[in-house]
Enzyme design. Structure first.
Site, PDB file in Angstrom:
ATOM      1  N   ILE A 340       0.835  -1.199   0.000  1.00 25.56           N
ATOM      2  CA  ILE A 340       0.000   0.000   0.000  1.00 25.56           C
ATOM      3  C   ILE A 340       0.871   1.252   0.000  1.00 25.56           C
ATOM      4  O   ILE A 340       0.578   2.223  -0.700  1.00 25.56           O
ATOM      5  CB  ILE A 340      -0.940  -0.040   1.218  1.00 25.56           C
ATOM      6  CG1 ILE A 340      -1.968  -1.173   1.027  1.00 25.56           C
ATOM      7  CG2 ILE A 340      -1.642   1.291   1.421  1.00 25.56           C
ATOM      8  CD1 ILE A 340      -2.817  -1.464   2.221  1.00 25.56           C
ATOM      9  N   THR A 374      -1.209  -6.128  11.073  1.00 27.34           N
ATOM     10  CA  THR A 374      -1.842  -4.904  10.586  1.00 27.34           C
ATOM     11  C   THR A 374      -3.309  -5.167  10.287  1.00 27.34           C
ATOM     12  O   THR A 374      -3.636  -6.099   9.553  1.00 27.34           O
ATOM     13  CB  THR A 374      -1.136  -4.410   9.309  1.00 27.34           C
ATOM     14  OG1 THR A 374       0.243  -4.192   9.611  1.00 27.34           O
ATOM     15  CG2 THR A 374      -1.754  -3.120   8.815  1.00 27.34           C
ATOM     16  N   HIS A 525      46.297  -6.943   5.544  1.00 27.71           N
ATOM     17  CA  HIS A 525      45.579  -6.421   4.375  1.00 27.71           C
ATOM     18  C   HIS A 525      46.461  -5.415   3.630  1.00 27.71           C
ATOM     19  O   HIS A 525      46.155  -4.228   3.568  1.00 27.71           O
ATOM     20  CB  HIS A 525      44.254  -5.775   4.808  1.00 27.71           C
ATOM     21  CG  HIS A 525      43.248  -6.753   5.316  1.00 27.71           C
ATOM     22  ND1 HIS A 525      43.078  -7.008   6.659  1.00 27.71           N
ATOM     23  CD2 HIS A 525      42.374  -7.560   4.664  1.00 27.71           C
ATOM     24  CE1 HIS A 525      42.133  -7.917   6.820  1.00 27.71           C
ATOM     25  NE2 HIS A 525      41.690  -8.278   5.628  1.00 27.71           N
ATOM     26  N   HIS A 563      41.189  -5.180  -4.233  1.00 26.77           N
ATOM     27  CA  HIS A 563      40.056  -5.492  -3.357  1.00 26.77           C
ATOM     28  C   HIS A 563      40.233  -5.010  -1.918  1.00 26.77           C
ATOM     29  O   HIS A 563      39.257  -4.950  -1.164  1.00 26.77           O
ATOM     30  CB  HIS A 563      39.779  -7.001  -3.368  1.00 26.77           C
ATOM     31  CG  HIS A 563      40.651  -7.792  -2.444  1.00 26.77           C
ATOM     32  ND1 HIS A 563      41.957  -8.114  -2.749  1.00 26.77           N
ATOM     33  CD2 HIS A 563      40.415  -8.312  -1.210  1.00 26.77           C
ATOM     34  CE1 HIS A 563      42.480  -8.808  -1.755  1.00 26.77           C
ATOM     35  NE2 HIS A 563      41.574  -8.934  -0.804  1.00 26.77           N
ATOM     36  N   ASP A 674      40.289 -14.713  -1.544  1.00 22.98           N
ATOM     37  CA  ASP A 674      40.580 -13.880  -0.374  1.00 22.98           C
ATOM     38  C   ASP A 674      41.085 -14.725   0.794  1.00 22.98           C
ATOM     39  O   ASP A 674      41.875 -14.253   1.617  1.00 22.98           O
ATOM     40  CB  ASP A 674      39.320 -13.113   0.027  1.00 22.98           C
ATOM     41  CG  ASP A 674      39.628 -11.871   0.851  1.00 22.98           C
ATOM     42  OD1 ASP A 674      40.794 -11.429   0.839  1.00 22.98           O
ATOM     43  OD2 ASP A 674      38.704 -11.338   1.487  1.00 22.98           O
ATOM     44  N   GLN A 726      41.326 -21.349  14.828  1.00 25.66           N
ATOM     45  CA  GLN A 726      41.567 -21.712  13.428  1.00 25.66           C
ATOM     46  C   GLN A 726      40.799 -22.970  13.041  1.00 25.66           C
ATOM     47  O   GLN A 726      40.271 -23.076  11.931  1.00 25.66           O
ATOM     48  CB  GLN A 726      43.065 -21.924  13.193  1.00 25.66           C
ATOM     49  CG  GLN A 726      43.855 -20.635  13.109  1.00 25.66           C
ATOM     50  CD  GLN A 726      43.466 -19.828  11.893  1.00 25.66           C
ATOM     51  OE1 GLN A 726      43.666 -20.231  10.758  1.00 25.66           O
ATOM     52  NE2 GLN A 726      42.873 -18.662  12.137  1.00 25.66           N
TER      53      GLN A 726
END
Length: 794
Positions: A340, A374, A525, A563, A674, A726
């Site tokens: 709506i 509702t 990184h 990246h 990655d 790990q």
């Protein structure tokens, strides 16, 4: 005290003998108790609680008070009603002003009309939801456990007299309803006594709206209603309707004054404290709820670019210090084509929906998300400069079955002010957004610089040694010992995968060396990680030759190199928790979106656009490939992506010619690349793990400085838990990732095998065993069953 038990026994013995009689009737019991009142006294005093007796007395007193005197009855039998109209007006005004219920008020007036017409009883009906049915009104306390409005049936002819009158809106006086074929169901009431004469009247407001039906009746054998009774009832209802309308008009004017005062107050709030825009929106939504007496309120803004509605401020249905609580949470979005709110955003029309679930336009996704039900909705567009910029939605009328026309009119005027407030909010948001961009840009420029001509020219004349050219084809190839050759290794991989003429060499060298400059010196990184990830993607592409297009190969290799551009060594959650400017710029996948932004920035530098030879459409395609690939490195997105791919693979529905399926596979490839440090030889994997934890612990140290306890993974005081951590990471993330990738792209199986080998090494560490391992000698990524082996120690 000693006589008590014998008296009680005597009382109950007599009652028992009476009640066990086979010919026992109500009349006999009443007669017996009349002749022996001491039995009733004894029974009540011994067996009935004081609370019950008090309730009987209260009921008897109320009944006595409800019965009017003959003089009072005669006042209401005067059809002119001059003597009581002012009193009635005052009474109604007092009841409504103190928050009285219109339903209960009309019920009390109907009770007066019953007395004035000498009816045996009456029923009061109100309109149900959608205004196409009737409901019988039952006052509170009359029948415990029953709702106040009980469904009585649809408004149609050929059923009951009340439905007939509601349909025709005409008064009916029926002397014998049992013989009237128009009403096969009669009154539809179960009174326990046969009803004969009925006087049924519509209750209509001064502006002609039907609000209910009054049904007066007399029992069988009583004198039927006559015209004078009809006149008395009609006059009373007419005056009551006028009085109610007059009071409601006065209340409307008072509401209007209150609204005007509120608008002035909000204006002052806005100009006095422009920073607290969320507080302003809360202030507006709180008043909107009170204005139309709604249970919940929602405000959605319109994203015309993506054709979506979105919101991050929600009414959670709680109150604090008497005011509704609005919670700022994760932003939700849905298509402008749904629901709506979407209909209002598209058309700019007001929608008043009395029954939400009966309306096909209602989008149930929000109810499923919030767990709220509702019932009815009043939805209003917020228009600025001829365009819908937002939608305000009121949900579930608290008093009444649905939102009225008055609610709609008041809300329309209120929406105009909402447009002003929302427009100012958007302007302020854009200014803040620009400020964040400026701050991030200045921070970046103060740190980074473009590569020198000596750097990129040296790369142009670099040749990779033949030995490395052989080893680079292996999945487990380690670039670590060849730091000075990393840029040259990437140039070699580009030329091998995409061809020597795919990029202008000068631009490619400029681009690579500037990318290197834009990686910060963080433990993990960093530039080394970027080239390592790019190598893993190169190995996947080489072992799946012909599966990916030239644009995809170019885009994926560049995406891998870029990246983690400008990574600060902190996680997304850290940046968001401490309100870093990057988190303000990008609410989701914060660092990943920043990495892509930095990639585009470098491409836009003079002499750096390696894609300048592409057409405009190809340029857009390759940028989209890079964007999706970099965003896919957000590990938070990996879990849902891998689950979808696993399901599609198992059901046989995976189709690499389907672009959405292809995007998912590429996303999984990016995750695999990655995480590729877990697929290297054990000594390399172990050293890389040290770099990862060095970065984690640095973030944990910063959190400790701020008085926040980091999670165990980021707490250097818990370094003994690293092997166990790990083990959990391999089992929950790495192994499933490479398993699914191998299922889809079988040539990538060496990645899965190497990952499992390293998992075994971590298990040995936990058990305290030696972690030396035997690996294959120089070989390709294919079968190595007959190759010489060599021992590698930690």
């Amino acid at each position: 005290m000693e006589d008590g038990p014998s008296n009680n026994a005597s009382c109950f013995r007599r009652l028992t003998e009476c009640f066990l009689s086979p010919s026992l009737t109500d009349e006999k019991v009443k007669a017996y108790l009349s002749l022996h009142p001491q039995v009733l006294d004894e029974f009540v005093s011994e067996s009935v609680s004081a609370e019950t007796v008090e309730k009987w007395l209260k009921r008897k007193n109320n009944k006595a008070e409800d019965e009017p005197s003959p003089k009072e009855v005669s006042r209401y039998q005067d059809t002119n009603m001059q003597g009581v109209v002012y009193e009635l007006n005052s009474y109604i005004e007092q009841r409504l002003d103190t928050g009285g219920d219109n339903h209960l008020l009309l019920y009390e007036l109907s009770s007066i009309i019953r007395i004035a017409t000498k009816a045996d009883g009456f029923a009061l009906y109100f309109l149900g939801e959608c205004n196409n049915s009737l409901c019988v009104f039952t006052p509170p306390g009359m029948k415990e456990g029953q709702p106040r409005l009980i469904p009585a049936g649809p408004i149609t002819q050929g059923t009951t007299i009340s439905a007939y009158v509601a349909k025709s809106r005409k008064t009916l006086l029926v002397e014998d309803i049992l013989g009237d074929e128009r009403f096969p169901r009669g009154t539809g009431l179960e009174s326990g006594t046969r009803i004969q004469s009925v006087l049924c009247l519509p209750i209509v407001t001064a502006i002609g709206d039907l609000i209910g039906i009054l049904e007066l009746y007399r029992h069988w054998g009583k004198e039927a209603f006559c015209l004078s009774h009809q006149e008395v009832a009609t006059a009373n209802l007419a005056w009551a309707s006028v009085a109610i309308h007059q009071v409601q008009v006065c209340r409307g004017l008072a509401k209007q004054t209150e609204l005007n005062d509120f608008l002035l107050d909000v204006s002052k709030t806005y100009f006095d404290n422009i920073v607290a825009i969320d507080s302003l929106l809360e202030h507006i939504m709180i008043y909107a709820k009170n204005l139309v007496n709604a249970d919940r309120c929602a405000l959605f803004q319109v994203d015309h670019k993506n054709k979506e509605l979105y919101s991050d401020l929600f009414d959670i249905g709680e109150e604090k210090e008497g005011k509704p609580v609005f919670k700022k949470t994760k932003e939700i979005r849905f298509s402008i084509e749904k629901g709506i709110a979407g209909q209002v955003a598209r058309t700019g029309e007001v929608l008043n929906i009395p029954d939400a679930y009966a309306d096909p336009r209602f989008n149930r996704e929000v109810d499923l998300y919030t767990g709220y039900t509702t019932r009815n909705i009043l939805c209003m567009p917020i228009v600025s400069r001829g365009s819908v910029i937002g939608v305000v939605q009121m949900v579930n009328k608290i008093s009444g079955s649905a939102f009225s026309k008055t609610d709609e009119n008041n809300f329309k005027m209120f929406a105009v002010f909402c447009a002003l407030a929302l427009h100012c909010a958007n302007m302020y948001h854009r200014i803040r957004h620009s400020e964040c961009i400026y701050r991030v840009t200045m921070e970046k420029l103060s740190y980074h610089s473009i590569c020198t001509s000596e750097e990129w020219q040296g790369l142009m004349h670099f040749n990779l040694p033949a030995r490395i050219c052989r080893d680079i084809e292996l999945f487990h190839f380690d670039i670590g010992p060849f730091e000075n050759m990393w840029p040259g290794i990437f140039v070699y991989m580009i030329h091998r995968s995409c061809g020597t003429s795919c990029f202008e060499l000068e631009k490619l060298c400029r681009f690579i060396m500037s990318v290197k400059k834009n990686y910060r010196r963080v433990p993990y990184h960093n530039w080394k990680h970027a080239v390592t990830v790019a190598h893993c993607m190169y190995a996947i592409l080489q072992n799946n030759n012909g599966l990916f297009t030239d644009l995809e190969r170019k885009g994926l290799l560049i995406a891998c190199l870029c990246h983690d551009l400008d990574h600060r060594g902190f996680s997304n959650s850290y940046l968001q928790k401490f309100d870093h400017p990057l988190a303000a710029l990008y609410s989701t996948s914060t660092m990943e979106q920043h990495h892509f932004s930095q990639t585009v920035s470098i491409l836009q530098l003079e002499g750096h656009n390696i894609f300048s030879t592409l057409s405009s459409s190809e340029y857009e395609q390759v940028l989209e490939i890079i964007r999706k690939a970099i965003i896919a490195t957000d590990l938070a997105l990996y879990f849902g992506n891998r689950k979808q791919l696993e399901e599609m693979y198992q059901t046989g529905s995976l189709n690499l010619h389907n672009q959405s399926h292809r995007d998912r596979v590429i996303g999984l490839m990016m995750t695999a690349c990655d995480l590729c440090s877990v697929t290297k030889l054990w000594p390399v994997t172990k050293l890389t793990a040290n770099d990862i934890y060095a970065e984690f612990w640095a973030e944990g140290d910063e959190m400790k400085k701020l008085g926040i306890q980091p999670i165990p993974m980021m707490d250097r005081d818990k370094r003994d838990e690293v092997p166990q951590g790990q083990l959990g990471f391999y089992n929950a993330v790495a192994i499933p990732c490479y398993t699914t990738l191998t299922q889809i792209l079988p040539p990538t199986e060496p990645l899965l095998k190497a990952c499992r080998d390293n998992l075994n090494q971590w298990e040995k560490v936990i058990r305290g065993e030696e972690t030396a391992m035997w690996i294959s000698g120089p070989a390709t990524s294919k079968s190595t069953s007959e190759k010489p082996t060599r021992k590698v120690d930690d």
